[in-house]
Structures are given as structure tokens and as C-alpha cells.
Motif scaffolding. Structure first.
Motif, PDB file in Angstrom:
ATOM      1  N   GLU A   2       2.033  23.373 -12.198  1.00  0.00           N
ATOM      2  CA  GLU A   2       1.198  24.676 -11.694  1.00  0.00           C
ATOM      3  C   GLU A   2       0.161  24.530 -10.583  1.00  0.00           C
ATOM      4  O   GLU A   2      -0.086  23.384 -10.239  1.00  0.00           O
ATOM      5  CB  GLU A   2       0.080  24.643 -13.066  1.00  0.00           C
ATOM      6  CG  GLU A   2       0.482  25.192 -14.369  1.00  0.00           C
ATOM      7  CD  GLU A   2      -0.309  25.043 -15.379  1.00  0.00           C
ATOM      8  OE1 GLU A   2      -1.454  24.715 -15.236  1.00  0.00           O
ATOM      9  OE2 GLU A   2       0.066  25.162 -16.716  1.00  0.00           O
ATOM     10  N   PRO A   3      -0.205  25.646  -9.922  1.00  0.00           N
ATOM     11  CA  PRO A   3      -0.905  25.308  -8.506  1.00  0.00           C
ATOM     12  C   PRO A   3      -2.224  24.361  -8.730  1.00  0.00           C
ATOM     13  O   PRO A   3      -2.299  23.604  -7.639  1.00  0.00           O
ATOM     14  CB  PRO A   3      -1.317  26.921  -8.269  1.00  0.00           C
ATOM     15  CG  PRO A   3      -0.277  27.667  -9.033  1.00  0.00           C
ATOM     16  CD  PRO A   3       0.087  26.920 -10.286  1.00  0.00           C
ATOM     17  N   GLN A   4      -2.838  24.375  -9.853  1.00  0.00           N
ATOM     18  CA  GLN A   4      -4.072  23.598  -9.987  1.00  0.00           C
ATOM     19  C   GLN A   4      -3.421  22.198  -9.885  1.00  0.00           C
ATOM     20  O   GLN A   4      -4.237  21.235  -9.246  1.00  0.00           O
ATOM     21  CB  GLN A   4      -4.836  24.002 -11.229  1.00  0.00           C
ATOM     22  CG  GLN A   4      -5.990  22.998 -11.458  1.00  0.00           C
ATOM     23  CD  GLN A   4      -6.822  23.284 -12.762  1.00  0.00           C
ATOM     24  OE1 GLN A   4      -6.159  24.123 -13.492  1.00  0.00           O
ATOM     25  NE2 GLN A   4      -7.903  22.569 -13.105  1.00  0.00           N
ATOM     26  N   LEU A   5      -2.404  21.871 -10.395  1.00  0.00           N
ATOM     27  CA  LEU A   5      -1.972  20.191 -10.540  1.00  0.00           C
ATOM     28  C   LEU A   5      -1.568  20.180  -9.292  1.00  0.00           C
ATOM     29  O   LEU A   5      -1.630  18.881  -8.892  1.00  0.00           O
ATOM     30  CB  LEU A   5      -0.764  20.353 -11.780  1.00  0.00           C
ATOM     31  CG  LEU A   5      -1.339  20.421 -13.223  1.00  0.00           C
ATOM     32  CD1 LEU A   5      -0.177  20.339 -14.123  1.00  0.00           C
ATOM     33  CD2 LEU A   5      -2.596  19.702 -13.557  1.00  0.00           C
ATOM     34  N   GLU A   6      -0.663  21.159  -8.486  1.00  0.00           N
ATOM     35  CA  GLU A   6      -0.271  20.698  -7.334  1.00  0.00           C
ATOM     36  C   GLU A   6      -1.239  20.399  -6.352  1.00  0.00           C
ATOM     37  O   GLU A   6      -1.180  19.560  -5.371  1.00  0.00           O
ATOM     38  CB  GLU A   6       0.528  21.856  -6.639  1.00  0.00           C
ATOM     39  CG  GLU A   6       1.836  22.244  -7.674  1.00  0.00           C
ATOM     40  CD  GLU A   6       2.725  23.427  -6.863  1.00  0.00           C
ATOM     41  OE1 GLU A   6       2.027  23.929  -5.902  1.00  0.00           O
ATOM     42  OE2 GLU A   6       3.745  23.445  -7.238  1.00  0.00           O
ATOM     43  N   GLN A   7      -2.372  21.091  -6.541  1.00  0.00           N
ATOM     44  CA  GLN A   7      -3.772  20.834  -5.675  1.00  0.00           C
ATOM     45  C   GLN A   7      -4.341  19.272  -5.828  1.00  0.00           C
ATOM     46  O   GLN A   7      -4.407  18.538  -4.967  1.00  0.00           O
ATOM     47  CB  GLN A   7      -4.771  21.868  -5.915  1.00  0.00           C
ATOM     48  CG  GLN A   7      -6.031  21.689  -5.117  1.00  0.00           C
ATOM     49  CD  GLN A   7      -6.944  22.478  -5.297  1.00  0.00           C
ATOM     50  OE1 GLN A   7      -6.874  23.263  -6.287  1.00  0.00           O
ATOM     51  NE2 GLN A   7      -8.098  22.775  -4.538  1.00  0.00           N
ATOM     52  N   ILE A   8      -4.309  19.054  -7.180  1.00  0.00           N
ATOM     53  CA  ILE A   8      -4.784  17.578  -7.618  1.00  0.00           C
ATOM     54  C   ILE A   8      -3.890  16.638  -7.061  1.00  0.00           C
ATOM     55  O   ILE A   8      -4.169  15.473  -6.320  1.00  0.00           O
ATOM     56  CB  ILE A   8      -4.776  17.448  -9.152  1.00  0.00           C
ATOM     57  CG1 ILE A   8      -5.985  18.399  -9.735  1.00  0.00           C
ATOM     58  CG2 ILE A   8      -5.015  16.080  -9.310  1.00  0.00           C
ATOM     59  CD1 ILE A   8      -6.002  18.344 -11.231  1.00  0.00           C
ATOM     60  N   ARG A   9      -2.543  16.807  -7.093  1.00  0.00           N
ATOM     61  CA  ARG A   9      -1.509  15.727  -6.627  1.00  0.00           C
ATOM     62  C   ARG A   9      -1.763  15.663  -4.957  1.00  0.00           C
ATOM     63  O   ARG A   9      -1.584  14.730  -4.360  1.00  0.00           O
ATOM     64  CB  ARG A   9      -0.087  16.482  -6.684  1.00  0.00           C
ATOM     65  CG  ARG A   9       0.846  15.444  -6.239  1.00  0.00           C
ATOM     66  CD  ARG A   9       2.324  16.339  -6.016  1.00  0.00           C
ATOM     67  NE  ARG A   9       2.225  17.657  -5.162  1.00  0.00           N
ATOM     68  CZ  ARG A   9       3.063  18.510  -5.232  1.00  0.00           C
ATOM     69  NH1 ARG A   9       3.994  18.600  -6.080  1.00  0.00           N
ATOM     70  NH2 ARG A   9       2.899  19.568  -4.524  1.00  0.00           N
ATOM     71  N   ASP A  10      -1.809  16.904  -4.267  1.00  0.00           N
ATOM     72  CA  ASP A  10      -2.187  16.818  -2.922  1.00  0.00           C
ATOM     73  C   ASP A  10      -3.154  16.238  -2.295  1.00  0.00           C
ATOM     74  O   ASP A  10      -3.341  15.407  -1.228  1.00  0.00           O
ATOM     75  CB  ASP A  10      -1.869  18.306  -2.245  1.00  0.00           C
ATOM     76  CG  ASP A  10      -0.701  18.893  -2.497  1.00  0.00           C
ATOM     77  OD1 ASP A  10       0.297  18.235  -2.642  1.00  0.00           O
ATOM     78  OD2 ASP A  10      -0.514  20.241  -2.341  1.00  0.00           O
ATOM     79  N   GLN A  11      -4.364  16.187  -3.172  1.00  0.00           N
ATOM     80  CA  GLN A  11      -5.831  15.777  -3.234  1.00  0.00           C
ATOM     81  C   GLN A  11      -5.489  14.068  -3.007  1.00  0.00           C
ATOM     82  O   GLN A  11      -5.978  13.410  -2.223  1.00  0.00           O
ATOM     83  CB  GLN A  11      -6.806  16.057  -3.775  1.00  0.00           C
ATOM     84  CG  GLN A  11      -7.405  17.698  -3.733  1.00  0.00           C
ATOM     85  CD  GLN A  11      -8.382  18.206  -4.475  1.00  0.00           C
ATOM     86  OE1 GLN A  11      -8.240  17.689  -5.664  1.00  0.00           O
ATOM     87  NE2 GLN A  11      -9.000  19.147  -4.182  1.00  0.00           N
ATOM     88  N   GLN A  12      -4.881  13.735  -4.182  1.00  0.00           N
ATOM     89  CA  GLN A  12      -4.269  12.395  -4.279  1.00  0.00           C
ATOM     90  C   GLN A  12      -3.670  11.721  -3.217  1.00  0.00           C
ATOM     91  O   GLN A  12      -3.993  10.742  -2.634  1.00  0.00           O
ATOM     92  CB  GLN A  12      -3.887  12.102  -5.607  1.00  0.00           C
ATOM     93  CG  GLN A  12      -4.398  12.346  -6.885  1.00  0.00           C
ATOM     94  CD  GLN A  12      -5.832  11.453  -7.238  1.00  0.00           C
ATOM     95  OE1 GLN A  12      -5.351  10.116  -6.760  1.00  0.00           O
ATOM     96  NE2 GLN A  12      -6.906  11.813  -7.302  1.00  0.00           N
ATOM     97  N   LYS A  13      -2.517  12.373  -2.675  1.00  0.00           N
ATOM     98  CA  LYS A  13      -1.958  11.969  -1.561  1.00  0.00           C
ATOM     99  C   LYS A  13      -2.725  11.823  -0.612  1.00  0.00           C
ATOM    100  O   LYS A  13      -2.638  10.757   0.301  1.00  0.00           O
ATOM    101  CB  LYS A  13      -0.822  12.945  -1.422  1.00  0.00           C
ATOM    102  CG  LYS A  13       0.118  12.622  -0.180  1.00  0.00           C
ATOM    103  CD  LYS A  13       1.150  13.829   0.126  1.00  0.00           C
ATOM    104  CE  LYS A  13       1.960  13.402   1.118  1.00  0.00           C
ATOM    105  NZ  LYS A  13       3.088  12.466   0.719  1.00  0.00           N
ATOM    106  N   GLN A  14      -3.495  12.723  -0.144  1.00  0.00           N
ATOM    107  CA  GLN A  14      -4.162  12.859   1.114  1.00  0.00           C
ATOM    108  C   GLN A  14      -5.363  11.661   1.044  1.00  0.00           C
ATOM    109  O   GLN A  14      -5.603  10.756   2.014  1.00  0.00           O
ATOM    110  CB  GLN A  14      -5.003  14.048   1.205  1.00  0.00           C
ATOM    111  CG  GLN A  14      -5.953  13.974   2.533  1.00  0.00           C
ATOM    112  CD  GLN A  14      -6.780  15.326   2.634  1.00  0.00           C
ATOM    113  OE1 GLN A  14      -6.792  16.039   1.635  1.00  0.00           O
ATOM    114  NE2 GLN A  14      -7.110  15.652   3.872  1.00  0.00           N
TER     115      GLN A  14
END
Length: 281
Positions: A2-14
Motif C-alpha cells: 500500500e502507498p502508506q507502507l511504501e512511504q514508511i519504507r522510503d522514510q526508513q531508507k532515507q
């Protein structure tokens, strides 16, 4: 995902890429700190020579590098979202002459591996940061061979971890943060006893076990503690960035007082505790 989970993943990566230089600087200390958890994971995995082990959220390389040394004719694949952390891991492998350890940038929710190819899976202090913990667990189950073993560690409840609450308790007093979204990544997100074991069971793992390990970590001095927390702990850095110089000085003084109150004999030690959860496919 889901887009919300992708956002969390991208924040973690950054975030992890941003703080990888700090982790490299304090790597020797952090690896000593986290070694008991890594050792407990390795004990549960019962690694045999020739096996292929997946080390998820490998960070700067542990416990994957230690596992690689235990299976000289086997291999360890270390995955992480952050390229910066894997750069440190590869440098550590080279420095130690470990040639059967490889790294790969990968999202635990979409592991880029075929079904049933690993003999074991280790994951030290990673579950707390996964966007969807059940999806991640299901992926681990998928890539593990029948009979393969899995072991992970997560931080236990806050009252057992003064290494973090000593500073965070003061910061939260002066820099209020909005209540965390349910299921959002966080240090104590997986601290509830039985939570990870339930995820394992739902994914299909059996022979489940859970144990608490605890100890003390010696920082050498308050200055070491303060500086390290400001260089490796993303939530602390983000919170302190909101404070003016006067507030930062007040926070530092109160943290020092709390730190010293736990070290009346002049030492520089704080407590930690972790849950070790294991299972088998």
C-alpha cells in the motif's frame, strides 16, 4: 504494498542512509553493545558448515559476518534498505578477510529471492522498523527451506532499557511529539511479549521459543553517551533539531542528572533488555 507502507519504507531508507556515517563512526561500540543479541540469535540458528543464511536488516554486517565465519563453505547474504549501511558492512567484511558474505539492497516486504533457498534467517533489531511486520514474516517463511530456522531480536519494554529512556524521557518532556500512529516503526513497537511469536505462528513457523536477555552497557563517560545518541539515533536528532540552544542545554543537563543518578559510584552504565524469538519452518 500500500502507498502508506511504501512511504514508511522510503522514510526508513532515507533515515538509515543519512545516519550511516554515524553508525560507521560508532560501529565498534555498537557491535559490542549488540553482540549478546547476535550471539543469542546464532545459538538459536544452530548454523552448520555449508549452509546459506540470510541476515535481514544486516546494517553494518552483524550478526551476518559472525555467521559467515561459522559456515566457511557456506554463504551469508546480508540485506538492508540502506546502501550506506551496506557500504560499511562490505568494508567490515573486507577488513576481517570474510569472503563468503555478500550484500544486497532489498525490501523485506518484497524479498528478491526464490522460494525455499535459505537454511536459516537472522534478523537483529529489524522488526521494529518494518512497514508491515506480518508481510515481512511471510516473506521470510517463503524463502526459508523446510526445516530451516529463524531467529530475531527486538527491544523489550522501555522500563528495561534505560540506555534509551534516559535521554528520550527528558526530550519528550520539552519537545512533545504527536502520539505514534498504530503500527508505525518505533524502538518499542515489538516489545510486547508474544507479539513476534504470534507473527511467526501466523506465517506457519513452529517450535517457537521466546526468551528475555538483559545486561548493562558501559559508555565510558556521559560525553560518549550524549555524543553517540546524537549521531546514531534518528528520533533523537529529529527532536533536538526542533529545540533552541537554551532548550538543548536544559535537556542535556537533565539527561546528565538522570545518567548520574543511575551511576552513583561514578560509572557510566545503563541497562538494556531484548526479546529473542525463534522458530522453524
Amino acid at each position: 504494498m500500500e502507498p502508506q507502507l511504501e512511504q514508511i519504507r522510503d522514510q526508513q531508507k532515507q533515515s538509515w542512509n543519512k545516519f550511516s556515517p554515524g553508525w560507521q563512526k560508532w560501529d565498534d561500540f555498537n557491535m559490542r553493545f549488540l553482540k549478546p543479541m547476535g550471539d543469542a540469535i546464532i545459538k538459536k540458528l544452530q548454523v552448520k558448515n555449508g549452509e546459506h543464511v540470510l541476515d535481514i536488516a544486516t546494517g553494518t554486517g552483524e550478526p551476518g559476518l559472525t555467521i559467515a565465519a561459522l559456515t566457511p563453505t557456506g554463504k551469508v547474504t546480508g540485506t538492508d534498505l540502506a546502501e550506506g549501511m551496506l557500504t560499511v558492512a562490505n568494508a567490515n567484511a573486507t577488513a576481517r578477510g570474510i569472503t563468503n558474505y555478500e550484500t544486497r539492497v532489498a525490501d523485506v516486504s518484497e524479498l528478491p529471492f526464490s522460494d525455499e533457498i535459505f537454511n536459516g534467517i537472522s534478523c537483529r533489531m529489524g522488526f521494529m522498523f518494518f512497514p508491515d511486520v506480518q508481510l515481512a514474516t511471510n516473506q521470510m517463511y517463503r524463502v526459508l527451506k523446510p526445516g530451516g530456522r529463524i531467529a530475531t531480536s527486538v527491544w523489550a519494554s522501555p522500563e528495561h532499557n534505560s540506555w534509551l529512556t534516559t535521554i528520550m524521557g527528558v526530550i519528550q518532556k520539552y519537545i512533545p511529539a504527536p502520539p505514534p500512529v498504530a503500527g508505525a516503526p518505533g524502538m518499542f513497537r515489538c516489545a510486547k511479549p508474544g507479539l513476534i511469536a504470534d507473527l511467526f505462528e501466523q506465517a506457519g513457523f513452529t517450535n517457537l521459543s521466546e526468551e528475555l536477555i538483559s545486561g548493562v552497557i558501559d559508555y565510558g563517560s556521559f560525553d560518549n553517551y550524549w555524543q553517540m545518541m546524537l549521531e546514531v539515533a534518528a528520533p533523537i536528532v529529529a527532536a533536538m533539531a526542533q529545540a533552541d540552544d537554551e532548550t538543548k542545554a536544559i535537556i542535556k543537563q537533565e539527561v546528565l542528572e538522570k545518567f548520574n543518578a543511575q551511576n552513583s559510584n561514578g560509572e557510566a552504565k545503563l541497562t538494556y533488555a531484548s526479546l529473542i524469538i525463534s522458530g522453524q519452518k
